[in-house]
Scaffold this motif. Structure first.
Motif, PDB file in Angstrom:
ATOM      1  N   ASP A 158      56.043  91.489 -10.321  1.00  0.00           N
ATOM      2  CA  ASP A 158      56.782  90.733  -9.371  1.00  0.00           C
ATOM      3  C   ASP A 158      58.296  90.513 -10.255  1.00  0.00           C
ATOM      4  O   ASP A 158      58.296  90.823 -11.327  1.00  0.00           O
ATOM      5  CB  ASP A 158      56.292  89.483  -9.165  1.00  0.00           C
ATOM      6  N   HIS A 180      71.546 104.520  -6.233  1.00  0.00           N
ATOM      7  CA  HIS A 180      70.461 104.906  -7.290  1.00  0.00           C
ATOM      8  C   HIS A 180      70.656 106.411  -7.171  1.00  0.00           C
ATOM      9  O   HIS A 180      70.431 107.161  -6.222  1.00  0.00           O
ATOM     10  CB  HIS A 180      69.147 104.654  -6.543  1.00  0.00           C
ATOM     11  N   LYS A 217      62.704  99.716  -6.729  1.00  0.00           N
ATOM     12  CA  LYS A 217      62.395  98.989  -5.453  1.00  0.00           C
ATOM     13  C   LYS A 217      62.997  97.353  -5.815  1.00  0.00           C
ATOM     14  O   LYS A 217      63.504  96.893  -4.764  1.00  0.00           O
ATOM     15  CB  LYS A 217      60.919  98.486  -5.347  1.00  0.00           C
ATOM     16  N   ALA A 218      63.090  96.871  -7.093  1.00  0.00           N
ATOM     17  CA  ALA A 218      63.506  95.632  -7.209  1.00  0.00           C
ATOM     18  C   ALA A 218      65.106  95.615  -7.398  1.00  0.00           C
ATOM     19  O   ALA A 218      65.854  94.630  -6.725  1.00  0.00           O
ATOM     20  CB  ALA A 218      63.052  95.323  -8.546  1.00  0.00           C
ATOM     21  N   TRP A 243      62.612  90.658 -10.591  1.00  0.00           N
ATOM     22  CA  TRP A 243      63.572  91.908 -10.775  1.00  0.00           C
ATOM     23  C   TRP A 243      63.284  92.818 -11.820  1.00  0.00           C
ATOM     24  O   TRP A 243      64.242  93.810 -12.000  1.00  0.00           O
ATOM     25  CB  TRP A 243      64.971  91.177 -10.842  1.00  0.00           C
ATOM     26  N   PRO A 303      71.526  95.535  -2.937  1.00  0.00           N
ATOM     27  CA  PRO A 303      71.342  96.716  -1.896  1.00  0.00           C
ATOM     28  C   PRO A 303      72.362  97.611  -2.072  1.00  0.00           C
ATOM     29  O   PRO A 303      72.359  98.433  -1.475  1.00  0.00           O
ATOM     30  CB  PRO A 303      71.266  95.599  -0.676  1.00  0.00           C
ATOM     31  N   LYS A 309      66.801  97.524  -5.127  1.00  0.00           N
ATOM     32  CA  LYS A 309      67.268  97.518  -3.817  1.00  0.00           C
ATOM     33  C   LYS A 309      67.268  96.212  -3.086  1.00  0.00           C
ATOM     34  O   LYS A 309      67.967  95.990  -2.311  1.00  0.00           O
ATOM     35  CB  LYS A 309      66.348  98.505  -3.179  1.00  0.00           C
ATOM     36  N   GLU A 310      66.155  95.379  -3.669  1.00  0.00           N
ATOM     37  CA  GLU A 310      65.923  94.274  -2.965  1.00  0.00           C
ATOM     38  C   GLU A 310      67.186  93.315  -3.351  1.00  0.00           C
ATOM     39  O   GLU A 310      67.800  92.492  -2.817  1.00  0.00           O
ATOM     40  CB  GLU A 310      64.917  93.532  -3.379  1.00  0.00           C
ATOM     41  N   ARG A 311      67.727  93.215  -4.685  1.00  0.00           N
ATOM     42  CA  ARG A 311      68.503  92.313  -5.300  1.00  0.00           C
ATOM     43  C   ARG A 311      69.928  92.739  -5.039  1.00  0.00           C
ATOM     44  O   ARG A 311      70.913  91.933  -5.041  1.00  0.00           O
ATOM     45  CB  ARG A 311      68.132  91.963  -6.803  1.00  0.00           C
TER      46      ARG A 311
END
Length: 827
Positions: A403, A426, A415-416, A405, A422, A418-420
C-alpha cells in the motif's frame, strides 16, 4: 607430556616437503616423503621441533601443517603456529583414534591453505544462513554488452564517517575495541586520610594486562570473573571456581581440589562498608606448568566478546577457522562446541541490538524532517546536467509493503507512480530486457539486432530492425513486442525531456558506491548514506564553481567535440530560412534550427544537437554549444547543488518519539544451502577477460538420433523399433539394488548324502521331481581358479550335511503333524 610418550610407543610421523599446495580439491603435489618412527616428539617443545624439522628438510619451516588421515585433507588439516597448536598435535597423535600415525606438510610458498580449505568445507552448523546480497529477482540479472558509464571524477568515497558513534556501530562490526585503545592502569584513589586506599579494577584496561590484586574492588562478581579469565589465558593457569555464588568466590589452581599442587588461592566477597566486590585474600604464587586446555573458566561468552567484531564482519566464519584464530591469538585450545556457542552468542547480541536500532527509527525520522523539510527516508537517483548522479529523496522499502506510494517490488512501484504522478514517463532498462531475451534466444546476431532496435531514434529504423528479427525467428519478435517497446526504445521516448537514457547505469553506479553501507543496520546505513550525500553535494558545488565562464558542462562539451569530427562526412543543403537538409548517401534528415529539431529525433530526445544538427551549425560557422538545452548549462548545475543537506546531531541527542517502537523485520530463511556469491552471467564474465574453455550446452535442444527431430531423444522416440535398445533408463525409475537379508546364507552346492547316515528318516511319498543337470560352459577357461584350503572345504561340507538333515527332518515331522518337540533338534 614427555612422561606419557615414554610409556607408549613413539609417533610415526610422515614429513611431506619440497611440494606445493593446490586448491579445489586441496592437495599437496610433488612432495618428498620421509618417515620418522624413532623420535620422541612428546619430549620436545615447539622450538626444538622446528629446529629438528629444519635440519631434516635443510630449509626453513615457518608454515607447518598436520593431518590425521581420519577425514579429508580440507577438513582435517591444522596449522602448528604456537605452543598450543604443537600441544594439540602431540595429543592428537597419541589419541586412540589416530593410532600413533601423523602427517606433516611443509608450506614453502606461504599459501593461504586454511582459506582454501574453507572454500571447500562450508560450516553449516545451524542449517541455514541469510544472504542479503543475493538478488532473488531473476529479471534483474544484467548483461555487460555495453559497459556502465560511471561518474567521470575519480573520487572514491569512504563510508566510515560514523565509526566513532558507539550506538550506530554497535552491531556493524567496525567499531573500535576499547581494549585495543585504552591500556592505562589508572587506579582510583581516595584522598580521605582516615580510610584505607583500595585499588579499583579498570574494565577498559587491555585484556592481557589484567591481573588480580589484593584488596582490588569490583562493581560485581562478573567483573572479577572476567579479570580472572584474562589472567588465566594470558599465563596459562588452570584456574577453577571451588565456591561460586552471588556473595562469595573461592578460586584455586589445578584440578585436584583436595590436594592442590599449586598454592594459588583467591577469596573475594562483598564489602560491608560499601557496595563493592573485593578480593579479601590472595596467594599469587604458582609452581605449575603452563596448560593449553583451560576448564570452565573460559566460557563461550568470553570467546564471543573477544571475537564479536570479527564475527560481525564475517558472520559466515567457519567453526574450524574460528577455533584456529582462538589458538593463534590466545595460545589456547578450545572445543568446537565452545566456538559454535560463541558465534551463536555474538549473533544473538546483534539481533537484540537491532531491536534497539529500529526502536529509534521514529526519532531519527523526525530529526531529519525538522532539519530537512520535505525529505523522507530513501535514495532516489536523478540525472545531473553533467550526466552524473544527484540524490533527491531517501526512503526505505521493506519486503511485503504494497500500500501507499512506496512499494518493495518493481511492479508495485510502477503502479504507485502511475497513480500518484500520471504524467510521468516510465522507462525500462534495456539491459534487463536483453538479459531475459538472451535466456531463450542466444547468438551474436540477436544481440546486435536488439541493441540496434533499442538505440534507434525513429520508428522506421525500429521497425526495420524488428522485421529482421521476425524473419529469423517469429517467437523472438513476439517476445520483444510483449515487453512494451515504448518503454525501452528511444524511438518512442517523449521529447523535450533532455534524457535519452534507456539503461539504469546511474543506479548501478550508485549501488557500487553504497554497497558497503547497505550491509549495515538500518540507522547506520542511513547515516552513512546521508553523510556521503552531504559531502558529495558540497564537493560538486565546488567543482562547478571551478569551471569558471564555461557555458555548458565539460562532459557535454566532450560529446560536442566528438560530433564535430563526425559532421564532415555529411552534406548540408539549404531549404529555407533556418531550414536545411543533411544527406549522406541514401540517408537524409531535415534540420530546423528555429525549433531545434531534426528528423532523426535524437536532438529532441537528448537535448544535445545530433551530428546532423552539428553539421548544419558548422556550415553556418556558428557555435554548437549555443544550441544545447538549458538543462546542461553550468548555471543549471550550480542551481542544483546550491541547496545542501543540513547537519544533524549525534545518536546520543536523538529525542524519544511518543510512538510505538517498531520491531525489525522477520528473518527470512531460504530453502537449501544459500549461495555465497552472486551468479554472474557469461557475458559479464567475458567482459572481465574470463572465457569458457568448453562450449556450454545450457538451454540447448536435443535432436533424436533415429528420426532426427528436435525435442526428444532415441529413448522416447515414437518411431523407435522394438528391437532397438534404449540408451537411458525411464524417468523416475532407479535401478533396483540387491539387498541381502540378515541371516540368509548363499546357496552352497552340497555333497550327496549317504542314506546310511540318516537311519531314522522314513521315505517320502512325493519326492521332488528329478531335474537333469545342465552343463554350463566355463566363461573363463584359461583362468586358473585358486583351490580352496582343506579346512574351508571341510567346513562347507559339514554345514551342507547338517542343513540337509534338518530339511529332511522338518518334512517328516510336518507330514506326521508332530509339534511336541523342537524340529531343529535331531535325534
Amino acid at each position: 607430556m614427555a612422561s606419557d610418550s615414554k610409556l607408549r610407543k613413539y609417533l610415526t610421523v610422515y614429513v611431506h616437503y619440497n611440494g606445493l599446495f593446490a586448491p579445489k580439491p586441496l592437495v599437496y603435489l610433488n612432495s618428498v616423503v620421509v618417515s620418522i618412527a624413532d623420535v620422541d616428539f612428546g619430549g620436545m617443545d615447539l622450538k626444538d621441533f622446528k629446529l629438528f624439522i629444519e635440519k631434516l628438510i635443510e630449509s626453513s619451516c615457518d608454515n607447518v601443517y598436520y593431518w590425521t588421515r581420519n577425514e579429508p585433507l580440507a577438513e582435517g588439516i591444522r596449522r602448528i603456529g604456537n605452543d598450543a597448536d604443537y600441544y594439540e598435535f602431540i595429543e592428537t597423535g597419541y589419541s586412540d583414534e589416530v593410532g600413533l600415525t601423523m602427517n606433516l606438510y611443509i608450506d614453502h610458498e606461504n599459501e593461504p591453505v586454511l582459506d582454501w580449505a574453507d572454500m571447500e568445507v562450508v560450516e553449516d552448523d545451524e542449517g541455514h544462513y541469510s544472504e542479503p546480497d543475493v538478488d532473488d529477482d531473476k529479471e534483474s540479472q544484467l548483461s555487460d554488452d555495453i559497459p556502465y558509464e560511471h561518474e567521470a571524477y575519480g573520487y572514491i568515497p569512504s563510508l566510515d564517517k560514523t565509526v566513532g558513534d558507539e550506538f550506530l556501530h554497535r552491531v556493524s562490526g567496525i567499531s573500535k575495541d576499547k581494549n585495543d585503545e585504552l591500556e592505562t592502569d589508572d587506579v582510583e584513589t581516595n584522598n580521605v586520610d582516615d580510610k584505607p586506599v583500595y585499588p579499583v579494577h579498570n574494565e577498559n584496561q587491555k585484556w592481557d594486562k589484567m591481573m588480580p590484586i589484593l584488596a582490588m574492588r569490583f562493581s560485581n562478581p562478573m567483573e572479577l570473573k572476567i579479570c580472572l579469565t584474562n589472567y588465566a589465558v594470558k599465563n596459562g593457569y588452570n584456574l577453577y571456581y571451588e565456591k561460586n555464588d552471588s556473595h562469595r568466590l573461592l578460586v584455586r589452581c589445578c584440578k585436584d581440589s583436595k590436594n592442590p599442587s599449586c598454592p594459588f588461592r583467591l577469596w573475594a566477597s562483598w564489602m560491608s562498608s560499601e557496595r563493592s566486590f573485593q578480593i579479601k585474600s590472595l596467594v599469587d604464587d604458582h609452581n605449575c606448568s603452563r596448560v593449553f586446555k583451560l576448564g570452565s573458566i573460559v566460557t563461550y561468552k568470553w570467546i564471543g566478546k573477544h571475537f564479536k567484531n570479527q564475527l560481525l564482519k564475517n558472520p559466515k566464519m567457519s567453526i574450524r577457522k574460528m577455533k584456529a584464530k582462538v589458538s593463534t591469538k590466545f595460545n589456547l585450545i578450545v572445543s568446537v562446541t565452545q566456538c559454535r556457542n560463541a558465534r551463536r552468542y555474538a549473533l544473538d547480541e546483534i539481533e537484540g541490538s537491532l531491536i534497539e536500532h529500529y526502536g529509534k527509527v521514529w526519532s531519527y525520522g523526525e530529526e531529519i524532517m525538522r532539519t530537512n523539510p520535505g525529505s523522507t527516508v530513501k535514495i532516489d537517483v536523478d540525472v545531473m546536467p553533467d550526466s552524473t548522479t544527484y540524490f533527491s529523496k531517501m526512503y526505505v522499502c521493506f519486503k511485503g509493503v504494497k500500500d501507499g506510494w512506496i512499494a518493495a517490488c518493481r511492479r508495485g512501484l510502477v503502479k504507485a507512480v502511475k497513480e500518484r504522478v500520471p504524467a510521468a514517463e516510465h522507462r525500462q532498462c534495456a539491459r534487463n530486457i536483453y538479459a531475459n531475451f538472451k535466456k531463450r534466444f542466444k547468438g551474436e546476431q540477436y544481440r546486435k539486432l536488439f541493441w540496434a532496435a533499442a538505440a534507434s531514434t525513429t520508428q522506421p529504423k525500429f521497425e526495420a530492425e524488428m522485421n529482421y528479427i521476425k524473419t529469423i525467428d517469429p517467437l523472438a519478435y513476439e517476445h520483444l513486442m510483449e515487453r512494451d517497446p515504448k518503454s525501452w526504445c528511444r524511438a518512442f521516448f517523449e521529447v523535450d525531456r533532455a534524457c535519452d537514457a534507456y539503461e539504469n547505469d546511474i543506479s548501478e553506479s550508485f549501488n557500487s558506491v553504497v554497497d558497503l553501507a547497505r550491509k549495515r543496520p538500518l540507522l547506520t546505513m542511513l547515516e552513512e548514506i546521508r553523510i556521503y550525500a552531504m559531502e558529495r553535494m558540497y564537493r560538486m558545488l565546488l567543482e562547478g564553481q571551478s569551471w569558471g565562464n564555461l557555458k555548458i558542462c565539460p562532459s557535454i562539451r566532450l560529446k560536442i567535440s566528438k560530433l564535430k569530427k563526425q559532421q564532415r562526412f555529411w552534406g548540408v543543403i539549404i531549404s529555407g530560412v533556418q531550414k536545411y537538409e543533411v544527406r549522406i548517401g541514401n540517408d537524409g534528415y531535415a534540420v530546423d534550427l528555429n525549433n531545434n529539431t531534426c528528423g532523426c529525433r535524437s536532438w529532441q530526445v537528448s537535448g544535445i544537437p545530433c551530428v546532423h544538427a552539428v553539421a548544419t551549425i558548422s556550415y553556418l560557422n556558428r557555435n554548437a554549444e549555443d544550441y544545447v538545452a538549458p538543462w546542461f548549462h553550468t548555471t543549471m548545475f550550480l542551481t542544483c547543488y546550491n541547496h545542501t543537506i543540513n547537519p544533524l546531531n549525534g545518536s546520543s541527542m536523538l529525542p524519544e518519539a511518543p510512538y510505538m517502537k517498531p520491531l525489525p523485520p522477520q528473518k527470512r530463511r531460504l530453502r537449501g544451502r544459500p549461495t555465497l556469491k552472486r551468479k554472474k552471467d557469461q557475458s559479464e564474465m567475458e567482459s572481465k577477460g574470463k572465457r569458457r574453455h568448453i562450449i556450454s550446452k545450457a538451454c540447448s535442444v536435443n535432436r533424436c538420433t533415429i528420426c532426427r527431430e528436435r525435442g526428444h531423444n532415441r529413448s522416447t522416440c515414437p518411431t523407435r523399433p522394438a528391437d532397438v535398445a534404449s540408451t537411458s533408463r525411464p524417468k523416475n525409475k532407479k535401478p533396483k539394488k540387491c539387498k541381502k537379508e540378515k541371516g540368509k546364507v548363499e546357496p552352497v552346492q552340497a555333497d550327496p548324502v549317504d542314506p546310511v547316515q540318516v537311519p531314522h528318516v522314513e521315505p517320502i511319498d512325493d519326492p521332488a521331481p528329478h531335474v537333469e543337470p545342465v552343463q554350463v560352459d566355463d566363461p573363463h577357461p584359461n583362468v586358473d581358479v585358486p583351490a580352496q584350503p582343506v579346512a574351508t572345504r571341510k567346513r562347507i561340507r559339514k554345514y551342507s550335511e547338517r542343513t540337509t538333515k534338518i530339511g529332511l527332518r522338518r518334512k517328516v515331522l510336518k507330514k506326521e503333524g508332530s509339534t511336541g518337540h523342537n524340529p531343529m533338534v535331531l535325534e
